[in-house]
Design a protein around this motif. Sequence first.
Motif, PDB file in Angstrom:
ATOM      1  N   LEU A  20     -18.696  36.869 -13.365  1.00 32.22           N
ATOM      2  CA  LEU A  20     -18.775  38.312 -13.132  1.00 32.22           C
ATOM      3  C   LEU A  20     -17.774  38.762 -12.081  1.00 32.22           C
ATOM      4  O   LEU A  20     -17.216  39.851 -12.160  1.00 32.22           O
ATOM      5  N   ALA A  21     -17.529  37.909 -11.089  1.00 31.58           N
ATOM      6  CA  ALA A  21     -16.617  38.299 -10.010  1.00 31.58           C
ATOM      7  C   ALA A  21     -15.213  38.565 -10.543  1.00 31.58           C
ATOM      8  O   ALA A  21     -14.458  39.340  -9.957  1.00 31.58           O
ATOM      9  N   ILE A  22     -14.862  37.932 -11.665  1.00 31.64           N
ATOM     10  CA  ILE A  22     -13.526  38.142 -12.229  1.00 31.64           C
ATOM     11  C   ILE A  22     -13.323  39.604 -12.605  1.00 31.64           C
ATOM     12  O   ILE A  22     -12.240  40.144 -12.455  1.00 31.64           O
ATOM     13  N   SER A  23     -14.393  40.247 -13.066  1.00 30.07           N
ATOM     14  CA  SER A  23     -14.238  41.597 -13.596  1.00 30.07           C
ATOM     15  C   SER A  23     -14.282  42.671 -12.511  1.00 30.07           C
ATOM     16  O   SER A  23     -14.209  43.848 -12.816  1.00 30.07           O
ATOM     17  N   GLN A  24     -14.417  42.282 -11.257  1.00 25.45           N
ATOM     18  CA  GLN A  24     -14.580  43.273 -10.191  1.00 25.45           C
ATOM     19  C   GLN A  24     -13.296  43.510  -9.413  1.00 25.45           C
ATOM     20  O   GLN A  24     -12.585  42.568  -9.090  1.00 25.45           O
ATOM     21  N   SER A  25     -13.036  44.773  -9.086  1.00 20.99           N
ATOM     22  CA  SER A  25     -11.869  45.044  -8.231  1.00 20.99           C
ATOM     23  C   SER A  25     -12.301  45.488  -6.836  1.00 20.99           C
ATOM     24  O   SER A  25     -11.498  45.535  -5.926  1.00 20.99           O
TER      25      SER A  25
END
Lengths: 289, 635
Positions: B346-351
Amino acid sequence: MKLLLAALAFVILTPVVCGLLAGFDRIITAKMQGRYGPPLLQPFFDVLKLFEKENLMVNQFYHSFYLICYLVFMVASGILFFTGQDLLLVIFAFTLADIFLVLAAYSTNSPFSFIGAERELLLMMSAEPMLLIAAVGLFMATKSFKVGSIASVADLNTILLLPGVFIGLLFILTIKLRKSPFDLSTSHHAHQEIVKGVTTEFAGPSLALVEIAHWYETAIMLGIIYLFFAGNPVIAVSVVLVAYFVEILIDNTFARFKWELTLKSSWAVTFIFGGLNLIVLFIIEKVKI
Amino acid sequence: MAFIAFLILFPLLPAVLLLLVESPAVRKGIIIISAIAIAVISVDMAFAAPKNAAQYVDSAFHYLDNILIAGELILACTILYLCRNLPFKKYWIPLMVVLQTGMILWTELSGKLHDVKTQHVFFYDNLSLIMAVIIGVIGTLICVYAVGYMNQYHHHHHEIPDRQKLFFFTMFLFLSAMFGIVFSDNLMWLYFFWEITTLCSFIMIGYSGTEEAVNNAFRALWMNLLGGLAFAIAIVYCVTVLKIVELDDLLNSGKSAAIILPVVLIAFAGLTKSAQFPFSGWLLGAMVAPTPVSALLHSSTMVKAGVYIIIKLAPAMLITIPGTMITSGMMIALIGAVSFLACSCLAISQSNAKRVLAYSTIANLGLIVLCAGVGSYLALWAAILLLIFHAVAKALLFLTVGTIEHQIGSRDIEDMHGLISKMPRITIIMLIGITGMFLAPFGMLVSKWAALEALAVSDPFLPIAVIFGSSATLFFWGKWMGKLIAITNVKSDAEGRICHEEWFVLSTLAAMTIAICALFPLVGTYFIEPLYGRDPILNKEHIIMVAILLGLVLLVPVAFFFNWKKLRNAEPYLCGAGIKDNFSQFTGSLGTKEWKLSNYYLEKYFGEAKLFKLSVVVSTVLIIITFTIVFYGAR
């Protein structure tokens, strides 16, 4: 003392052996494409020529810091491997080295390098699970994480226990050797839609560093392949050479994948071949007990 | 034993003083002096105290029980008072408070405790000492940081009422409660401190008083109260059925199947507190609070209380549930694995930088829970190493994000492009934090290494989850680093505006992140080994290898000062694209356009919309299965 000699041998011999391998690679590739191809020693001439060139740079950081780190840690990772240290640590150091290449590309702030760096990270994310699963698989088969003891224990049984892991490893070998269809981040040939991706901004001596580091990288990857057959050096070397030839064949017969397919296919292969192999192995051992 | 009393009671003094003091200068003085006192005492205690077996403190003081009852009542009333304007009629929240306080008071007052051994109240062992140092050093550093930060915070946010007195009161109360948790042996006291941290986190998350903050605060409250409820049920069960009220009795009670139910209930409370799926929502919501709060919740307090209790219970979770072939630890480990894998992806999709950090926290706690669930001594080793390294690096990262946010007005990673040119020193500190989180030879990777080697021994399922999860972490940390280090040659004087306290805390934490990698063999030998025996990770060869890598990382920057011949500067290659004066503008046939470089977020595969819900469902099912088989086994 023995370890020191092994380390020294690795540092000195790798550029020679892998440079020659790259030379053969280019000749075979040329033959496959119906060309005559360069002389065998061309990779060495290329690198020497790059060192002679002017050092053109966008900023000083990537050359004087990140790329040197890339080379240093690639060599360090290789030394850890060829002196028989813990395989997981080898892989972590290997990843660390690769991260420095990515950082070098990021630091140039060039659009082509930037996209190349993003893709290189994606490739790392695609390949890393299989490398680690291979380490766990070798541990399950030989009861050790140490390259030294794996090499001394490994026999024909090892590959019979880990066929899936080996296939998965061959799959990501294509990624690590930067062969098509997985040469999205940078390619040996400058005909990519993002110019040379990660290496776009590296010129002269900087590019030479990248080339040399890639030779060490190749040595480590082929070393891991070797490990599966370490019981019999003749077979092991033959397998490594055949694997390399297959990679050249794949390189010349596949079109480049998009990132989505790359990520999906490599994670799928990792899970299906690598993961399931481990699970089956686990069940077999449970049943035996 | 005096230091236990000191660490629990002393923070209450600055807490109360800070509630009364108006002057900012006096407040600053009080905070710094008490921070030094707490930090020094906690470190000193760790060095001075005997290290081999757990030491107990008997209940010499007769009125301790009455204090506890009074404390429970005050606590319950405070929460009920704070619930007076509930959003969306969440009437079950006060109901839970009444229910669990009722159960605890009934246990106290009904005389059930008379035939239960109540000898030890407090205790300490090496795990408590490690926790105490983390709380005492990192927790207080965050308090010091908050002094400067909160002034700027109110400077930036005029609309938010200045309630700093309450803020600092809560911070020190939090520290006191955390010390209470790690030193309590009596479950009643443990529960009491446990609930105080719930209350404190509630106050701090709702600090700004906006609608979002209040909603998120209530979400954190009910999720943690649910854990508290499970804890209260566990206590009632222990007292009435098992005739036990002390943690060490619960753990040493002959490993009978009877203790499975309370152990799982308390572990469940630990899961809620450490924000594991399906309870991860509250920690993500906690982002609305000022940054020091996030740092405190994520690194040294609150979530660490959750994993502390799970690590503590690990030996008891190894008991096979009657009628099945599995242990409760296996189920807990699975929940940890789901949290680790899902949150890393999930952290990949966060900016949003804080959200990335939050997901990374849940992921790392998941890994700790996983190791504790497996419960072998090697896995516990890895769990404790993770606990230590994560606390330092995560506190550092949150605080740097806070500082950067105040300077550039954004916490979006996309806005941090080229930060190394604008704020070189802060960026380097942040880079140290990030490398500390995911690269060899720094702490977190050493712990992941230990974890993988520990897990590979038993079965391949958990290692596969860990391997995929940690590959995903590589991606999101890597691209974040890339954003920071792009060299744009845009200068800025933003760094000059950062106050001394922030500089001091940030550089101390950065130094600690590096130092602790060099010192981890010592921590292992003197603190963890007496608990769990020797870990082969700690053999001489491995230490030398890690030291060599660390040395290389620290030495290679020297190459930067080497004078390279024939350097010529050039502009990045752009295929002859229409770039004239401004590098960020492109002139084509359709006029001049701005362009910028942006990271991959792989929304389609790792987006929150699907993956978060899926993880909540999977983990809820796992929890239901766990309780079903535990009840089935207990029957």
